[in-house]
Scaffold this active site. Sequence first.
Site, short mmCIF file in Angstrom:
data_model
loop_
_atom_site.label_atom_id
_atom_site.label_comp_id
_atom_site.label_asym_id
_atom_site.label_seq_id
_atom_site.Cartn_x
_atom_site.Cartn_y
_atom_site.Cartn_z
N CYS A 42 6.49 4.01 -53.12
CA CYS A 42 7.82 4.08 -52.48
C CYS A 42 8.40 2.68 -52.29
O CYS A 42 9.51 2.39 -52.70
CB CYS A 42 7.71 4.81 -51.16
SG CYS A 42 9.21 4.73 -50.18
N HIS A 444 35.84 11.63 -33.70
CA HIS A 444 36.91 11.62 -34.69
C HIS A 444 37.41 10.18 -34.89
O HIS A 444 37.60 9.47 -33.90
CB HIS A 444 38.08 12.48 -34.21
CG HIS A 444 39.25 12.48 -35.15
ND1 HIS A 444 39.23 13.17 -36.34
CD2 HIS A 444 40.44 11.82 -35.10
CE1 HIS A 444 40.38 12.98 -36.97
NE2 HIS A 444 41.13 12.15 -36.24
#
Length: 468
Positions: A42, A444
């Site tokens: 990895c 948001h």
Amino acid sequence: MDKFDIVIIGSGPGGYVAAIRAGQLGLKTAIIEKDKELGGTCLNIGCIPSKALLASSDHFVFAKKEAVKHGIMIENATVDLNKMLQRKDKVVKTMNTGVRSLMKTNKVTTFEGLGTITAPGKVSVKGSDGSTQEIETKNIIIATGSVPVELPFAKFDGKTIVSSTEALSFTDPPKKLMVIGAGAIGLELGSVWNRLGSEVTILEFLPRIAVGFDLELSNLLQRALTAQGITFHLEAKVSAVEVNNGGATTTAAKGSEQLKFEADKVLVSVGRKPFSAGLGAEQAGVEFDEKKRIKVDKRFKTIVDGIYAIGDVIAGPMLAHKAEDEGIACVEGIAGKDGHINYDAIAGIIYTNPELAGVGLTEEQAKEQGIEYRVGKFPFRANGRAVANEELDGMVKFIADAKTDRILGAHILQHAASELIAEAVSVIEFGGSSEDIGRTTHAHPTLSEAVKEAALNVEKRALHILNR
Ligand code: NAI
């Protein structure tokens, strides 16, 4: 030498994380690694260097094609591949140093050499200089990982027919790159070289790409990658790869049609297989299944007392995070604690652009299992932040139990899908419902609002959508 509590063979994410946890629990721990650097596939030749190249090549595409949409004029963006590869190597070095420091901090003894189990409780380490050290331990954890599968008619030569290892270090983008296999490796490295100028063709045996992921989103990913210039041939059965002067001819059958492709390099990415060569596990009495994976029980114990195995060398998805959590659960079990891993909450991700991420059941799996389910979807083109970012591709898709509303699966196709999927993973881990996500206030403007909207749309009540 003192006897260790735990000796871990292999220092990939499974092994080194197990070592950290063992150190934290005050166990006398050693880790054995045959390669020069710690971190395994990895860190050295897999996840990390590929993500470095994916990031760099993505920036190049941004400079060349996307920046103009933002009013940024970059003329003649070019690539200094040598520099790009050097940066990738530096990233890997930084992580190598990090893992070595983590071993020190957690008082883990590191041995360099090939670890062989000579008997339960005994491991020998053969160094590259031929020297041998014998170690005694109460417990052994095998974390030796996996290696690429080779096709019998296309043996790796490291030059023309290559595995992911060499495809991370091409010194020039191949003019034509043939990729066999449309899984995570083929799609990610195919993307890298396509972005850097290679003509990339991907041959896939199955009628779809990204097997294991939700079909609808996989098809959307294929469409996006095709638009980026990658050519796909599905249901193509490769039968021969012949190396000729400076390149190779690949032959594949597609129905009754015989296809032939010329390429400078052929990347074979048709899966990986468990690696246990030279380990002595068989001689020690450890059992293997028909796929040469080590058989373990729920606590990762083999049939031999004191010998455990985790990660790619046992059954399950070959994913670094799965190996890590198995390593932790295994060590905690040895220490008399309750190790925990939930295989229903392990995300898979393909780091293309857009990224494809999925956790839990796909719609096809829910169907196959005869589960009554509901689907909630939301497209990113209806999400303000995605529009502001000019990243309109993709969607979020939830599969929820029709009766209980419990989330069974979540699938995301988006530039940042690898990060967005974490919310769904957590909710699945807690046994949560689509309503739980739908009722949670999401900041948001964020991409995560699309996750909320898809969850609301399980009840067909997404807000920013014209047609449900
Ligand atoms: P894979 O198993 O994901 O995909 C291999 C693909 O090759 C499959 O679609 C298969 O149908 C196809 N194939 C097999 N034989 C073929 C043939 N003769 N001709 C044409 N197509 C053929 O394998 P991949 O991509 O090599 O990855 C290996 C492992 O490493 C996987 O378990 C994967 O999950 C893991 N990995 C994960 C990454 C991630 O999480 N982003 C990145 C890279 C690897």
